[in-house]
Design a protein around this motif. Structure first.
Motif, short mmCIF file in Angstrom:
data_model
loop_
_atom_site.label_atom_id
_atom_site.label_comp_id
_atom_site.label_asym_id
_atom_site.label_seq_id
_atom_site.Cartn_x
_atom_site.Cartn_y
_atom_site.Cartn_z
N GLU A 47 0.83 -1.20 0.00
CA GLU A 47 0.00 0.00 0.00
C GLU A 47 0.86 1.25 0.00
O GLU A 47 2.06 1.20 0.33
N THR A 48 0.26 2.38 -0.35
CA THR A 48 0.94 3.66 -0.33
C THR A 48 0.53 4.44 0.92
O THR A 48 -0.41 4.05 1.64
N ASP A 49 1.20 5.56 1.16
CA ASP A 49 0.80 6.41 2.28
C ASP A 49 -0.59 6.99 2.05
O ASP A 49 -1.34 7.24 2.99
N GLN A 50 -0.98 7.20 0.78
CA GLN A 50 -2.34 7.66 0.49
C GLN A 50 -3.37 6.59 0.86
O GLN A 50 -4.44 6.91 1.38
N ASP A 51 -3.04 5.33 0.58
CA ASP A 51 -3.92 4.23 1.00
C ASP A 51 -4.08 4.23 2.52
O ASP A 51 -5.19 4.04 3.04
N MET A 52 -2.97 4.44 3.23
CA MET A 52 -3.00 4.46 4.69
C MET A 52 -3.90 5.60 5.19
O MET A 52 -4.69 5.41 6.13
N ALA A 53 -3.81 6.76 4.55
CA ALA A 53 -4.65 7.89 4.95
C ALA A 53 -6.12 7.56 4.78
O ALA A 53 -6.95 7.86 5.65
N ARG A 54 -6.48 6.92 3.68
CA ARG A 54 -7.88 6.57 3.45
C ARG A 54 -8.34 5.49 4.44
O ARG A 54 -9.49 5.51 4.88
N ASP A 55 -7.46 4.56 4.78
CA ASP A 55 -7.80 3.56 5.80
C ASP A 55 -8.09 4.23 7.13
O ASP A 55 -9.07 3.89 7.82
N HIS A 56 -7.23 5.18 7.53
CA HIS A 56 -7.46 5.92 8.77
C HIS A 56 -8.79 6.69 8.70
O HIS A 56 -9.53 6.75 9.69
N ALA A 57 -9.06 7.28 7.53
CA ALA A 57 -10.31 8.04 7.38
C ALA A 57 -11.52 7.13 7.51
O ALA A 57 -12.52 7.48 8.16
N LEU A 58 -11.47 5.96 6.90
CA LEU A 58 -12.61 5.04 6.97
C LEU A 58 -12.85 4.57 8.40
O LEU A 58 -14.00 4.46 8.85
N LYS A 59 -11.79 4.30 9.14
CA LYS A 59 -11.95 3.91 10.54
C LYS A 59 -12.53 5.06 11.35
O LYS A 59 -13.41 4.87 12.20
N PHE A 60 -12.07 6.28 11.09
CA PHE A 60 -12.60 7.44 11.79
C PHE A 60 -14.09 7.61 11.51
O PHE A 60 -14.89 7.85 12.43
N LEU A 61 -14.49 7.48 10.26
CA LEU A 61 -15.90 7.60 9.91
C LEU A 61 -16.73 6.53 10.63
O LEU A 61 -17.84 6.80 11.10
N GLU A 62 -16.19 5.32 10.70
CA GLU A 62 -16.88 4.24 11.41
C GLU A 62 -17.07 4.59 12.88
O GLU A 62 -18.15 4.40 13.45
N LEU A 63 -16.03 5.12 13.51
CA LEU A 63 -16.13 5.50 14.92
C LEU A 63 -17.13 6.62 15.13
O LEU A 63 -17.80 6.70 16.17
N MET A 64 -17.25 7.50 14.14
CA MET A 64 -18.18 8.62 14.24
C MET A 64 -19.64 8.20 14.16
O MET A 64 -20.55 8.98 14.44
N GLU A 65 -19.88 6.94 13.79
CA GLU A 65 -21.25 6.42 13.80
C GLU A 65 -21.75 6.20 15.23
O GLU A 65 -22.96 6.13 15.47
N GLY A 66 -20.82 6.05 16.17
CA GLY A 66 -21.21 5.91 17.58
C GLY A 66 -21.67 4.53 18.00
O GLY A 66 -22.28 4.39 19.06
N LYS A 67 -21.36 3.53 17.21
CA LYS A 67 -21.77 2.16 17.56
C LYS A 67 -20.76 1.55 18.53
O LYS A 67 -19.56 1.77 18.42
N GLY A 68 -21.26 0.76 19.47
CA GLY A 68 -20.39 0.08 20.41
C GLY A 68 -19.55 -0.99 19.72
O GLY A 68 -20.04 -1.68 18.84
N PHE A 69 -18.29 -1.13 20.15
CA PHE A 69 -17.42 -2.13 19.53
C PHE A 69 -16.47 -2.79 20.54
O PHE A 69 -15.87 -3.82 20.25
N ALA A 70 -16.33 -2.23 21.75
CA ALA A 70 -15.35 -2.72 22.71
C ALA A 70 -16.04 -3.51 23.82
O ALA A 70 -17.02 -3.04 24.42
N LYS A 71 -15.54 -4.71 24.08
CA LYS A 71 -16.11 -5.56 25.11
C LYS A 71 -15.82 -4.99 26.49
O LYS A 71 -14.67 -4.72 26.83
N PRO A 72 -16.85 -4.78 27.31
CA PRO A 72 -16.63 -4.16 28.62
C PRO A 72 -15.95 -5.12 29.61
O PRO A 72 -16.12 -6.34 29.54
N ASN A 73 -15.22 -4.55 30.52
CA ASN A 73 -14.61 -5.30 31.62
C ASN A 73 -15.71 -5.79 32.56
O ASN A 73 -16.57 -5.00 32.98
N PRO A 74 -15.73 -7.06 32.92
CA PRO A 74 -16.78 -7.55 33.83
C PRO A 74 -16.67 -6.95 35.24
O PRO A 74 -17.64 -6.97 35.99
N ARG A 75 -15.51 -6.42 35.58
CA ARG A 75 -15.31 -5.76 36.88
C ARG A 75 -14.74 -4.36 36.65
O ARG A 75 -13.58 -4.07 36.97
N PRO A 76 -15.55 -3.46 36.10
CA PRO A 76 -15.04 -2.13 35.75
C PRO A 76 -14.88 -1.24 36.97
O PRO A 76 -15.48 -1.48 38.03
#
Length: 339
Positions: A132-161
């Motif tokens: 991949e190129t650095d431009q590909d990397m930038a678009r990958d970062h952008a796609l992940k950022f857009l996904e996070l901006m949807e606000g959907k849960g993705f991280a498994k919570p600690n059973p003893r938080p």
């Protein structure tokens, strides 16, 4: 009607004539200029982001400070280089800045432009995947950022938080509802503009573009904006698309304006190279208000866009740049139907 804001590159310099002589100067003056722009009735305060340069770099502290000191004006970036960004940390910073501003953040991102150092993003701990190129990397970062901006849960919570958790998978906090619909992509080509429209981002087109047809910049940009809107509509997004173009516009109102800008600047686009690609760089518009009006009437991209960002010479200080903004808002924009 058209939204009109300023775009600052955030330079500081010790050269003669500069009143922005340090990083502290440019940060504090950026806040003051945003306040002045809001008082004048401008619609946006936008800032470039560059690393390893005597320019603005870390945008979120500045955006949050402006958000706390203003009430109405949009606050944006044009643009954040995603090669340097951790999408997770960026999502938290962006959410916080947007909440402080009351939902006024307009976050411009892109795949990046030529930088001050070789592969500067490597110093930030990032490298493209194999093949991949650095431009590909930038678009990958952008796609992940857009996904996070949807606000959907993705991280498994600690059973003893340490603190109680809401049910289900966890998302990053603070989360700002609606920010996902206020992400912009800075596109230098028609193809990336179409890509941005498909993903539901807004479109920023700057004072330069890859030369894809040999036509003047404003003609190529107008076509780019239309292709973007077609892709946005075809994707069926629920929110409305927005487009912006940046321009250097300097009304000659007094002797000081003539001293700074009345020097016979070229009234034609310029041709150069970006990453070994032929690029067309837009002209500056300089003249008495009535002459500016006639010149700007011919700019097809400005007519096509809903937002105009005025590039400002920030090293000349807050008072002078407020004067420039006021000159455009009061003596140019009304005659063109922008106000």
């Amino acid at each position: 009607m058209k939204k009109i804001g300023f775009l600052s590159f955030g330079h500081w310099s010790g050269q003669q004539g500069s009143v922005t002589r340090s990083a502290e100067d440019v940060l504090l003056q950026s806040i003051e200029l945003a306040e002045a722009a809001e008082e004048l009735g401008a619609d946006g305060a936008w800032f470039r982001v560059h690393h390893f340069a005597r320019q603005l770099s870390s945008p979120f502290p500045l955006l949050a400070a402006i958000g706390a000191r203003t009430k109405r004006i949009e606050i944006g970036t044009g643009v954040i280089d995603m090669r340097y960004e951790n999408p997770f940390y960026m999502a938290e910073d962006a959410g916080a800045a947007d909440l402080i501003s009351g939902g006024r953040l307009q976050l411009g991102i892109s795949r990046g432009s030529p930088e001050q150092v070789i592969d500067g993003w490597r110093h930030f701990g990032y490298a493209p995947k194999e093949g991949e190129t650095d431009q590909d990397m930038a678009r990958d970062h952008a796609l992940k950022f857009l996904e996070l901006m949807e606000g959907k849960g993705f991280a498994k919570p600690n059973p003893r938080p340490m603190f109680p958790n809401p049910p289900g998978l966890l998302r990053l906090e603070p989360f700002s509802e609606g920010l996902r619909q206020r992400i912009w992509w800075g596109a230098a080509s028609d193809a990336t503009a179409v890509w941005a429209g498909t993903l539901g981002m807004h479109l920023q087109s700057s004072t330069l573009k890859l030369d894809e047809s040999g036509e003047p910049l404003h003609v190529q940009q107008a076509k780019q904006l239309r292709k973007y809107r077609e892709a946005f509509a075809a994707a069926g997004h629920s929110h409305a698309p927005r487009t912006s173009v940046s321009r250097s516009i300097f009304p000659l109102m007094d002797d000081r304006d003539r001293m700074y800008f009345g020097d016979g600047r070229p009234e034609q686009d310029q041709i150069g190279q970006i990453d070994n690609f032929r690029a067309v760089f837009g002209r500056s518009y300089v003249g008495e208000p009535d002459r500016l009006v006639e010149m700007l009437k011919q700019d097809e991209a400005i007519a096509e866009a809903d937002t105009l960002l005025l590039t400002v010479p920030n090293t000349l200080g807050v008072e002078y740049n407020a004067h420039l903004l006021e000159s455009v808002l009061k003596h140019v924009a009304p005659a063109l139907g922008w106000r």
